[in-house]
Design a protein around this motif. Structure first.
Motif: not given
Length: 305
Positions: A135-149
């Motif tokens: 869950a934490q990794k998903i939040r970090e990736i979402r915050a950095s926009n590393l993967i299309p939503e």
């Protein structure tokens, strides 16, 4: 010291003729020291694989000293001789059959390491660490926009439901797993290969009680990804992941199970986020290495969703 996925960049190390001393203000090194002592006390080793040798630990100064190993990280032992730049720099893959055999033996060592604490863990121990960290990794990736939503939501939907089962009674047992003391960062960067191609495991700073398959999947994921980065590496190493699993005592088909794949997804996402976080401090060559591993992992994830 070059930063790598999973390493704490705040730690510093000093090499002498015979030892390596590590110091950090970020966390206590006592758990790592105690785990190295436990490995030595229980003789957790195989013919060619063992934990790095602890020399001393100064708790007041939080300094951990281990015996110096003259060698290189297992990742670069596999990587440098199998790319053009490495070959131009004079790197050659020495005794590939022996190397493959020793990497396979790491699976035997890892099972011996896990078995040494199986059944001795706290009552109620499970693998729920993965659900929290996922869950934490998903939040970090979402915050950095590393993967299309849209793709990120598909990853969440596919794996969250499985990860929520980790606290259910017998979940680990039903998935060929068990709680034990794990290494916690069992990656190819944390294995040193000496001149006789003996393997020395290090980097026990994240040791904890959790599911044994977290260590297994972490090591497997990088082996698998390396074999996807070029035809040369595929020809040399594509059988290694399955051989590693067999040496550990698992059928290769476990890599197709929902729980094991959830671990793989977390590892590939962690590699993506680590590359993004360190892109300005890593060297050009390190970024290039990480990009190839990341691409292989993300391609696999997108195929699953």
């Amino acid at each position: 010291m070059r930063g790598k996925p999973g390493n704490n960049a705040s730690s510093t190390g000093t090499l002498s003729s015979y030892t390596y001393t590590k110091h950090t203000l970020e966390r206590s090194l006592k758990p790592e020291a105690m785990e190295l002592i436990r490995c030595r006390h229980l003789n957790i080793q195989t013919i060619h694989v063992k934990a790095i040798e602890l020399v001393s630990f100064n708790e007041a100064e939080n300094r951990l000293t281990t015996k110096k190993v003259i060698g290189q990280e297992l990742f670069h032992t596999l990587w440098n001789p199998t790319n053009l730049l490495g070959r131009l720099q004079g790197h050659r893959l020495q005794n590939p059959d022996t190397l493959v055999s020793r990497i396979t033996e790491i699976g035997t060592w890892l099972r011996k390491y896990h078995d040494s604490s199986a059944g001795l863990t706290l009552e109620g121990a499970d693998g729920s660490w993965l659900a929290t960290e996922f869950a934490q990794k998903i939040r970090e990736i979402r915050a950095s926009n590393l993967i299309p939503e849209l793709k990120l939501k598909k990853v969440e939907q596919k794996y969250n439901a499985e990860l929520q089962k980790l606290t259910a009674p017998n979940y680990l047992a039903l998935n060929n797993a068990f709680p034990c003391q794990i290494h916690g960062d069992f990656v190819l960067y944390n294995v040193l290969v000496d001149s006789q191609q003996n393997m020395h495991t290090l980097g026990f700073s994240k040791t904890r009680v959790s599911s044994n398959l977290e260590d297994v999947a972490r090591f497997y994921s990088t082996l698998w990804a390396i074999a996807q980065t070029s035809r040369t590496r595929h020809n040399l190493f594509h059988e290694l992941p399955a051989r590693f699993l067999k040496a550990y005592g698992l059928r290769p088909l476990i890599a197709e199970s929902a729980y094991f794949q959830a671990n793989l997804v977390y590892n590939f996402l962690a590699h993506l986020e680590a590359q993004h976080r360190g892109r300005k401090t890593f060297s050009w060559n390190t970024n290039r290495e990480m990009s190839q591993i990341t691409r292989a992992g993300m391609k696999w994830i997108y195929q699953q969703i």
